[in-house]
Design an enzyme around this catalytic site. Structure first.
Site, PDB file in Angstrom:
ATOM      1  N   HIS A 111       0.815  -1.222   0.000  1.00  0.00           N
ATOM      2  CA  HIS A 111       0.000   0.000   0.000  1.00  0.00           C
ATOM      3  C   HIS A 111       0.851   1.276   0.000  1.00  0.00           C
ATOM      4  O   HIS A 111       0.314   2.365  -0.172  1.00  0.00           O
ATOM      5  CB  HIS A 111      -1.002  -0.035   1.160  1.00  0.00           C
ATOM      6  CG  HIS A 111      -1.957  -1.181   1.004  1.00  0.00           C
ATOM      7  ND1 HIS A 111      -2.899  -1.221   0.002  1.00  0.00           N
ATOM      8  CD2 HIS A 111      -2.053  -2.365   1.667  1.00  0.00           C
ATOM      9  CE1 HIS A 111      -3.562  -2.373   0.066  1.00  0.00           C
ATOM     10  NE2 HIS A 111      -3.063  -3.089   1.069  1.00  0.00           N
ATOM     11  N   TYR A 134      -2.711   4.542   5.981  1.00  0.00           N
ATOM     12  CA  TYR A 134      -1.880   3.368   6.288  1.00  0.00           C
ATOM     13  C   TYR A 134      -0.673   3.309   5.335  1.00  0.00           C
ATOM     14  O   TYR A 134       0.476   3.202   5.778  1.00  0.00           O
ATOM     15  CB  TYR A 134      -2.753   2.116   6.146  1.00  0.00           C
ATOM     16  CG  TYR A 134      -2.042   0.788   6.199  1.00  0.00           C
ATOM     17  CD1 TYR A 134      -1.624   0.242   7.403  1.00  0.00           C
ATOM     18  CD2 TYR A 134      -1.815   0.052   5.029  1.00  0.00           C
ATOM     19  CE1 TYR A 134      -0.984  -1.000   7.447  1.00  0.00           C
ATOM     20  CE2 TYR A 134      -1.190  -1.180   5.059  1.00  0.00           C
ATOM     21  CZ  TYR A 134      -0.776  -1.701   6.272  1.00  0.00           C
ATOM     22  OH  TYR A 134      -0.141  -2.929   6.301  1.00  0.00           O
TER      23      TYR A 134
END
Ligand code: 15L
Length: 262
Positions: A111, A134
């Site tokens: 990510h 995140y």
């Protein structure tokens, strides 16, 4: 090698800890919670966001290396994400400098580049392109690791993990899966590679449909052996497959994760 594993009671920690033990390493566990049944050896119950606590654990355990797996595995607020991923990396790095620990392996994430449109072989030199807070906190943690590698000569390997699962569950996972055994192989390779300096690799299995380049990992000795393709005929088609396949971060790169920072 004596290895301090943070997040040792978490989903990855519960696989990596016995895996490293089986390969002859002495594992010291560190987590917010007491040791799970079956852990042999030292265990510290402490919060990695607390610099004094982390310094105490590193000073008491004197590891040869740290494997930093602690951190909330999903999206939170910007502040929570930075605390969970970036701040904890900083507390560990400061303790490493104080106690002369020379290597850290970091559980970063796909990510960190999740907003990158899907390709067949995304390299490690692509620009950071997080898909969530995140992911942004993972990018920041990678930045702090690079900083300490340059400032203090620490060896730091950021492993951008794909989907750590027992087995692939979705079409995207056929590209992103990291098997349990390959995860242990990845961590051990990163721990034992000669002088990596600061390095980044993608933590996925040897998937036929991989979206990420495995060569940076291979250069450090990470040779994944499993292939998500073995599960392909058991993966049901889902309505979300198309939208989840547009960017490498899958669901995290879709509208449902959009929220303000404050
Ligand atoms: C991750 O980094 C997350 O911790 C996990 O929750 C999954 O989203 C995984 O990546 C993935 O991309 O499948």
């Amino acid at each position: 090698m004596r290895v301090l594993v943070t997040g040792a009671a978490g989903s990855i920690g519960r696989v990596v800890t016995p895996g490293l033990n089986d390969r002859g390493h002495e594992v010291v566990g560190l987590d917010l919670v007491p040791s799970p049944p079956g852990h042999h050896g030292q265990w510290h119950t402490a919060d990695c966001t607390d610099p004094a606590a982390v310094d105490g654990v590193v000073g008491a355990s004197r590891p040869d290396a740290i494997v930093h797996l602690a951190g909330a595995p999903g999206e939170g607020s910007l502040a929570e994400s930075l605390l969970s991923h970036t701040h904890t990396t900083g507390t560990l790095l400061d303790a490493m400098v104080t106690h002369d620990v020379r290597r850290i392996i970091y559980a970063s994430s796909n990510h960190a580049v999740g907003r990158t449109p899907r390709t067949d072989s995304l390299g490690v030199d692509t620009r950071p392109r997080p898909d969530t807070f995140y992911g942004a906190a993972k990018v920041a943690a990678e930045g702090v690791l690079s900083l300490y590698a340059d400032r203090y000569g620490i060896d730091a390997v950021s492993c951008r993990i794909g989907s750590f699962l027992d087995h692939p569950e979705t079409l995207r996972n056929l590209s992103t899966w990291l098997s349990h055994d390959d995860c242990v192989r990845m961590v051990e390779a990163a721990l034992t590679a000669p002088s990596p300096g600061y390095a980044v690799l993608y933590g996925i299995s040897n998937n036929t449909r991989a979206w990420w380049d495995l060569e940076p990992g291979r250069a450090l000795g990470f040779e994944p052996l499993d292939d998500a393709e073995d599960w392909a005929d058991r993966i049901p088609a889902r309505d979300e497959d198309d939208v989840e396949g547009a960017a490498v971060g899958g669901p995290f790169a879709t509208k449902q994760f959009e929220r303000p920072a404050f």
